[in-house]
Every structure is written in structure tokens, then in C-alpha cells.
Design an enzyme around this catalytic site. Sequence first.
Site, PDB file in Angstrom:
ATOM      1  N   ARG A  54     -32.656   3.956  11.608  1.00  0.00           N
ATOM      2  CA  ARG A  54     -31.217   4.148  11.833  1.00  0.00           C
ATOM      3  C   ARG A  54     -30.384   2.894  11.587  1.00  0.00           C
ATOM      4  NH1 ARG A  54     -33.968   7.750  14.144  1.00  0.00           N
ATOM      5  NH2 ARG A  54     -35.327   5.997  14.453  1.00  0.00           N
ATOM      6  N   THR A  55     -30.758   1.798  12.220  1.00  0.00           N
ATOM      7  CA  THR A  55     -29.878   0.629  12.180  1.00  0.00           C
ATOM      8  C   THR A  55     -29.757   0.111  10.752  1.00  0.00           C
ATOM      9  OG1 THR A  55     -30.707   0.124  14.375  1.00  0.00           O
ATOM     10  CG2 THR A  55     -29.386  -1.574  13.307  1.00  0.00           C
ATOM     11  N   LYS A  83     -44.578 -16.874   3.000  1.00  0.00           N
ATOM     12  CA  LYS A  83     -45.110 -18.192   2.581  1.00  0.00           C
ATOM     13  C   LYS A  83     -44.850 -19.244   3.654  1.00  0.00           C
ATOM     14  CE  LYS A  83     -43.499 -16.959  -2.012  1.00  0.00           C
ATOM     15  NZ  LYS A  83     -42.396 -17.264  -2.931  1.00  0.00           N
ATOM     16  N   ARG A 104     -32.524  -8.144  12.064  1.00  0.00           N
ATOM     17  CA  ARG A 104     -33.390  -7.656  13.153  1.00  0.00           C
ATOM     18  C   ARG A 104     -34.665  -8.473  13.104  1.00  0.00           C
ATOM     19  NH1 ARG A 104     -35.026  -1.533  14.593  1.00  0.00           N
ATOM     20  NH2 ARG A 104     -32.899  -1.621  15.390  1.00  0.00           N
ATOM     21  N   HIS A 132     -29.105  -5.256  21.639  1.00  0.00           N
ATOM     22  CA  HIS A 132     -28.873  -4.442  20.436  1.00  0.00           C
ATOM     23  C   HIS A 132     -27.388  -4.026  20.456  1.00  0.00           C
ATOM     24  CE1 HIS A 132     -29.454  -1.857  17.118  1.00  0.00           C
ATOM     25  NE2 HIS A 132     -30.532  -1.192  17.493  1.00  0.00           N
TER      26      HIS A 132
HETATM   27  N1   CP Z   1     -31.757   2.995  17.480  1.00  0.00           N
HETATM   28  C1   CP Z   1     -32.401   2.186  16.607  1.00  0.00           C
HETATM   29  O1   CP Z   1     -32.264   0.978  16.660  1.00  0.00           O
HETATM   30  O2   CP Z   1     -33.194   2.838  15.716  1.00  0.00           O
HETATM   31  P1   CP Z   1     -34.028   2.129  14.560  1.00  0.00           P
HETATM   32  O3   CP Z   1     -35.100   1.293  15.239  1.00  0.00           O
HETATM   33  O4   CP Z   1     -34.588   3.229  13.739  1.00  0.00           O
HETATM   34  O5   CP Z   1     -33.094   1.231  13.808  1.00  0.00           O
END
Ligand code: CP
Length: 359
Positions: A54-55, A83, A104, A132
Site C-alpha cells: 500500500r504505502t 555493497k 521505509r 508511520h
Molecule cells: N499499511 C501499510 O503500511 O501497508 P504496506 O506495508 O503494504 O505498505
Amino acid sequence: MMPQSHIIDLDSYTTDEWNMITELAQRIMKNPSYYHSRCSGKVMATLFYEPSTRTQMSFQTAMLRLGGTIIGFDNPSVSSVSKGENLKDTTKIVSSYADILVIRNPMEGSARAASLTADCPVINAGDGGHLHPTQTLTDMLTLKCEKGRLCGLKIGLCGDLRNGRTVHSLLKALSRYENNEFVLISTPQLALPSYIKDILNARGCSYKEVNSLEEVIGELDVLYMTRIQKERFSCEAEYEKQKSIFLLDAEKMKKARPDMIVMHPLPRVDEITMEVDDDPRAMYFKQAKYGVFVRMALIICVLENRLGTGKGLCGKLHSDVCCKNPKCITRTEKYLPHTFITRGDILECEYCDERILLD
Ligand code: CP
């Protein structure tokens, strides 16, 4: 260089700024074609050191729908990270290729660390089990659209409250609004970290901790389910003890109010049965779709400098003190300054919020 609006922790911004983003998202939802070339000529880099559906894809589609372009990786093993390139150098280089950088990383405080050297704004797309913020903007837009408000809600949060970064960011945000009550539903092993409870206490928020979903579901306006975060456990045996304890099924939904909504940041594993998907109160798929609009709004606000600059490092340097959190980014990126906020006789790591009691 102009000061950058890094989105590391929503707490660095005002509720007026959050509202500006969600209100713009609502305008985009009504008339998306009006915004189709708003970011023409701009490049977004997505650096995903951890898996995501999603993100990552909602950020990418958000930028593409605004007329911008995207670069990046979704697997660091195909980049020079494999590396041995450190976060500082990767960030420095990629931020010189892009206008906005979305990251991320499994290490807590990694987005804050990246923002220290980036030449463009950095957006935290999840830093380990810590925060998040863009999921929280998604959640706030969902609440506004589906419940009509962000205040006066009784919200149950169920599952892995210790490792659930979406829970931490959401509680920090919703505790800023009046008359919200929180019901924290978890096992003692997966209870909310004490630093988040301290924030709730400091803001005078009402909350209770319980271990039965069934007993409280009938009280709730919102049920926020979460997955048990297998990847954050130190061993499989510990995960096995915690998994499948909380289950939302059609039987439990019978006890919920007719207007309660079920949210989940997803991915789901086994904590919500698929029969619940057909219940009109199940909002999690719609919630994921709201994430595209809120990220479109966020990209516009960041690139057009509509937000303040948030907070950089403002704590005190303690070069001789090491953060005790083994997942803190300062453990792997050794060049980072060890800065801490002093709270009475506690030092709080500025990257991951871990606390150290002073002797
Ligand atoms: N909600 C969320 O962060 O989903 P993903 O891990 O799929 O990005």
C-alpha cells in the site's frame, strides 16, 4: 537551501497543518483531474528497505496522478546498499536526483537520520516499529469521511500495540483532539510502549487496557485492528505464542454498534475473517484507497512549501551515551550524533524515543 518540510513525525506539525492536508485530499477526491499536472516535472524517489504494497504503490500512483515521475527501489539488495553503502550516502545521492524522498526502513529513527543529510524533503513511510505518519493521515481522512469527525470518538485498538507503528502514530495524533477515548486491546506482552502512554497521560486522554475484544466491542465507535508483527519478534517461538489471539469474525461483529467502523492499516494475516469483508462496517479496503488521495495532498503540500519545517534535531549531544534500543538507527549508522531530549531524570533518544533512566 530553503528549510525542508520533512514528514518524520506528525507531532512536529500543527492540527491546522494536518487539516490542510486532509481537506486538500477531500478536494482532490472530488475533482482529481484538476490536479493531474500539478507536479509535472517533479521526481519522487521511493526507497523501500522493507516490503510494502500500500504505502509504496499509493505514493507512486499519487505522484503519477499528479503528473510527476518516480524512481527508487523496493528491494535494497538490487541497489548499492548490498555493497555496504550507508544510509547517509544513499540519501545524499538519491535526494540530489529527486525533489521528494519517501523512505521505509526497518531501523527505528531511520527517516529522521535520512532527513539530516537529504537535499530534499524526506517522508517517513514507516521506520521499524516506531512511526508511520502517512498511514495516520490516511486514517484521519478515513475517520473524517466515514465518521465525520476526529474528536469525541471511542476507539479500540487491538492486536500488536507494542510493535504497531501505525498505532503509535495514530494515538499521538488523535490524542491532540478533544474527548477521544482509547481502549487498548492486547496481551501484556504486546502492550503499548510506555512513552506513548505517557503522551496520552500528559494530554489528559482517557484510556484503558483490556485483553478481551469481545467484552468491549459493543462500546466502540471505531475498531482499529492490527496484525501481529512477526518480523519484529526476536524468535519464532515468541511470535507463535502471540499470533491468532485476537480474531474479529461475524459473531463478534453482531455485538458491535450498527455505526461502528472497522479499520485496519493492512496487510491482514488472520486477525479478521473474510466474512467480515462483506459487512458494510468493514472500512479497511476503502481506507487503503483514501491513502492515495491523502498522499497526493501531502506531496503537493510538501513540494509547494505549504507546511512548516517540522523539527530537526533539537536535543543535547551525549556522545558517550548509546541508545539501548537494538533497533535504533544509531546502532547501525555509527556517524550519527547521539542526541537526546532530557525529561527529568530520563534521556529520550531523538531518533527512536527509547528512554534511558539516568543514574
Ligand atoms: N499499511 C501499510 O503500511 O501497508 P504496506 O506495508 O503494504 O505498505
